[in-house]
Design a protein around this motif. Sequence first.
Motif, short mmCIF file in Angstrom:
data_model
loop_
_atom_site.label_atom_id
_atom_site.label_comp_id
_atom_site.label_asym_id
_atom_site.label_seq_id
_atom_site.Cartn_x
_atom_site.Cartn_y
_atom_site.Cartn_z
N GLY A 233 13.52 7.39 125.08
CA GLY A 233 14.10 6.80 123.88
C GLY A 233 15.52 6.33 124.05
O GLY A 233 15.96 5.38 123.40
N PHE A 234 16.27 7.00 124.93
CA PHE A 234 17.66 6.60 125.16
C PHE A 234 17.78 5.52 126.24
O PHE A 234 18.85 4.93 126.40
CB PHE A 234 18.52 7.80 125.54
N ALA A 235 16.73 5.26 126.98
CA ALA A 235 16.78 4.25 128.04
C ALA A 235 16.66 2.85 127.45
O ALA A 235 15.93 2.64 126.48
CB ALA A 235 15.65 4.49 129.03
N PRO A 236 17.36 1.88 128.00
CA PRO A 236 17.21 0.50 127.55
C PRO A 236 15.79 0.00 127.80
O PRO A 236 15.12 0.44 128.74
CB PRO A 236 18.21 -0.28 128.42
N THR A 237 15.33 -0.89 126.96
CA THR A 237 14.02 -1.49 127.17
C THR A 237 14.08 -2.47 128.35
O THR A 237 15.16 -2.84 128.82
CB THR A 237 13.57 -2.24 125.91
N GLU A 238 12.91 -2.90 128.79
CA GLU A 238 12.87 -3.87 129.89
C GLU A 238 13.58 -5.16 129.49
O GLU A 238 14.28 -5.77 130.30
CB GLU A 238 11.42 -4.15 130.26
N THR A 239 13.42 -5.57 128.24
CA THR A 239 14.09 -6.78 127.76
C THR A 239 15.61 -6.61 127.78
O THR A 239 16.35 -7.52 128.18
CB THR A 239 13.62 -7.11 126.33
N GLU A 240 16.07 -5.44 127.37
CA GLU A 240 17.51 -5.17 127.37
C GLU A 240 18.07 -5.12 128.79
O GLU A 240 19.17 -5.63 129.05
CB GLU A 240 17.80 -3.86 126.63
#
Length: 285
Positions: A233-240
């Motif tokens: 949940g704290f990790a950036p998404t692939e898009t980000e």
Amino acid sequence: MSTPVQPSGLASARSFLFVPGQRPERFGKALASGADAVILDLEDAVPLTSKDDARTAIAMAWTNLTGPERARLLVRINPAGTPWHAQDLALLQQLVGLGAVMLPKAESSRAIADIARVCPGLPVLPLLESAEGFAQLDDIARAPQVLRLGLGHIDLQADIGMACGPDEAELAPARWALVTVTRRARLAPAVDGVTTATNDASALLRDTQRSRRFGFGAKLCIHPNQVAGVHQGFAPTETERDWAERVLAAEAEAGGGAFSVDGKMVDAPVLALARQWLARAASPV
């Protein structure tokens, strides 16, 4: 002059996993769970008749812990003013290499100053769990040796008489207060409260993503199976991550000049956000 707080890897921890202090057989399992930090609990998880047993268990287990393991540990002591607080502080003095102490029901900077006097240099993580605590929030954040602030939203609801809906929208002002005071006091990112549903991965992910949107940097966990979900949940998404990489690549190509990405001007705050997201992406899940 106050004693400087000792360097702590707990400043960047994302997951804080509780384990009852009277259950030493669980300490190693908690440390092996993947949690960034483990909280040995002397407060809510310990029956009133087992407080002495919990302190003894922690003291006895301490000799078998390595330095890196000790640095990942916190002890949640009993609140100031309770019959067990002084004995808890005495225990802390024995725990060489302890990462930090968690103070529940934090309601004054004086209680934190008392910890700092007994344990110079030991980082303190106060839990805000009452209306009085929030009334004293600025002073608490600037008390000696405070590393991060934590939200105890279950106790806060009981103290105020709140009845939150599933999305906890009623707690938005409390979360906003914690992250803004954290920023003003230049503390490590605040720690959000627990998700009580231990077997609902989707609820945990929604809660953690909400924590991240508010500006929290970590979350309390009550079961080992919540750790991976919190990290996700704290990790950036692939898009980000893709956006952040393109921003930094465009910065390098611009050579110090003005530039834009996706038709939007990039300035210093945007660059800072891109670097922050890539740093989070580099953290192990």
